[in-house]
Design an enzyme around this catalytic site. Structure first.
Site, mmCIF file in Angstrom:
data_model
loop_
_atom_site.group_PDB
_atom_site.id
_atom_site.type_symbol
_atom_site.label_atom_id
_atom_site.label_comp_id
_atom_site.label_asym_id
_atom_site.label_seq_id
_atom_site.Cartn_x
_atom_site.Cartn_y
_atom_site.Cartn_z
ATOM 1 N N LEU A 104 33.207 2.276 13.310
ATOM 2 C CA LEU A 104 32.340 1.494 12.566
ATOM 3 C C LEU A 104 32.370 2.443 11.134
ATOM 4 C CD1 LEU A 104 28.918 1.062 14.866
ATOM 5 C CD2 LEU A 104 30.743 -0.527 14.211
ATOM 6 N N ASP A 105 32.221 1.553 10.198
ATOM 7 C CA ASP A 105 32.509 2.248 8.751
ATOM 8 C C ASP A 105 31.086 2.839 8.442
ATOM 9 O OD1 ASP A 105 30.676 0.746 7.044
ATOM 10 O OD2 ASP A 105 32.271 -0.899 7.506
ATOM 11 N N MET A 106 31.231 3.701 7.411
ATOM 12 C CA MET A 106 29.959 4.647 7.158
ATOM 13 C C MET A 106 28.800 3.698 6.831
ATOM 14 S SD MET A 106 30.082 7.631 4.208
ATOM 15 C CE MET A 106 28.561 8.552 3.771
ATOM 16 N N TYR A 107 29.073 2.518 6.465
ATOM 17 C CA TYR A 107 28.089 1.627 6.039
ATOM 18 C C TYR A 107 27.601 0.547 6.980
ATOM 19 C CZ TYR A 107 29.193 3.913 1.636
ATOM 20 O OH TYR A 107 29.341 4.948 0.821
ATOM 21 N N ARG A 194 33.203 -7.893 7.445
ATOM 22 C CA ARG A 194 33.064 -7.810 6.014
ATOM 23 C C ARG A 194 34.084 -8.920 5.358
ATOM 24 N NH1 ARG A 194 29.380 -3.835 4.513
ATOM 25 N NH2 ARG A 194 29.082 -2.263 6.178
#
Length: 238
Positions: A104-107, A194
């Protein structure tokens, strides 16, 4: 336990997935009995051969653990980060050598599994196994049915078209000019959700993975975790 291919041994030891382990071998990061190995065909004998990764001996774990974390925003899903950012491994205190199952990306917040079972990592991350991942996504603008249908059918992202997705409109807020969707996919392309939303003209404002294989984190506070039950592990593995 008989002889294992070196990449499978590394996966079983929780170093990385089999595919990632193959990359580590080719890059000369692994030694067998003191010798650097760069070929993928070699087999090793557990408890007999000495396997090293980055200069440290690697042994297969006696016991597998499966942890479900509700990842907060601001944490990366890599074991080592070149910018020394907080890692999800900082949130899970255990004496086991764990790796995140996918990323999962940081955001992005939400469901993330960590384990020392390399075969399990492969099962969840390889697209052919079609493990569903469900996301709640808040986007800028008011989404319409035509745009939702595009997501369901598959949209063009860079050099590929996404597989059909399950998409529901959860809420539209005209005052804030926002929409909230639930999107379920079984692929794992980089920043896929996204990019899917951007492909229909909507910027993502917030992204949360609520479920993996139908197993959710609704009852787990952000930053906290629990062990998967035996039944849950079996559901994912089947």
């Amino acid at each position: 336990m008989g002889k294992l291919r070196l990449q499978k041994y590394l996966a079983e030891a929780g170093i990385a997935s089999r595919r990632k382990s193959e990359e580590l071998i080719v890059r000369g990061k692994v030694k067998v009995n003191g010798n650097v190995v760069t070929e993928l065909g070699i087999k090793v004998e557990p408890n007999m051969d000495k396997i090293e990764y980055n200069g440290k001996e690697v042994k297969i774990q006696d016991e597998y653990v499966y942890i479900l974390l509700n990842k907060p925003i601001g944490y990366v899903t890599t074991a080592r980060d070149q910018f020394n950012r907080d890692s999800v491994l900082d949130l899970v205190k255990t004496n086991k050598r764990l790796v995140p199952v996918g990323r999962l990306d940081m955001y992005t917040s939400g469901a993330l599994i960590l384990t020392n079972d390399g075969d399990f990592v492969y099962k969840v991350t390889h697209p052919k196994h079609e493990i569903n991942k469900t996301y709640t996504v808040t986007i800028k603008g008011i989404v319409n049915n035509e745009e939702v249908e595009k997501l369901r059918q598959g949209v063009k992202i860079e050099d590929y078209t996404t597989k059909p997705a399950k998409v529901k409109i959860l809420k539209t807020d005209e005052e804030r000019n926002q929409s909230r969707l639930e999107i379920t996919i079984h692929e794992g392309k980089n920043r896929q959700v996204r990019k899917m939303c951007e492909a229909i003209g909507h910027k993502v404002l917030a992204l949360h993975r609520s479920k993996i294989a139908g197993i959710g984190v609704k009852d787990i506070p952000l930053g906290k975790w629990r062990y998967l039950t035996k039944k849950e592990v079996e559901i994912i593995k089947k």
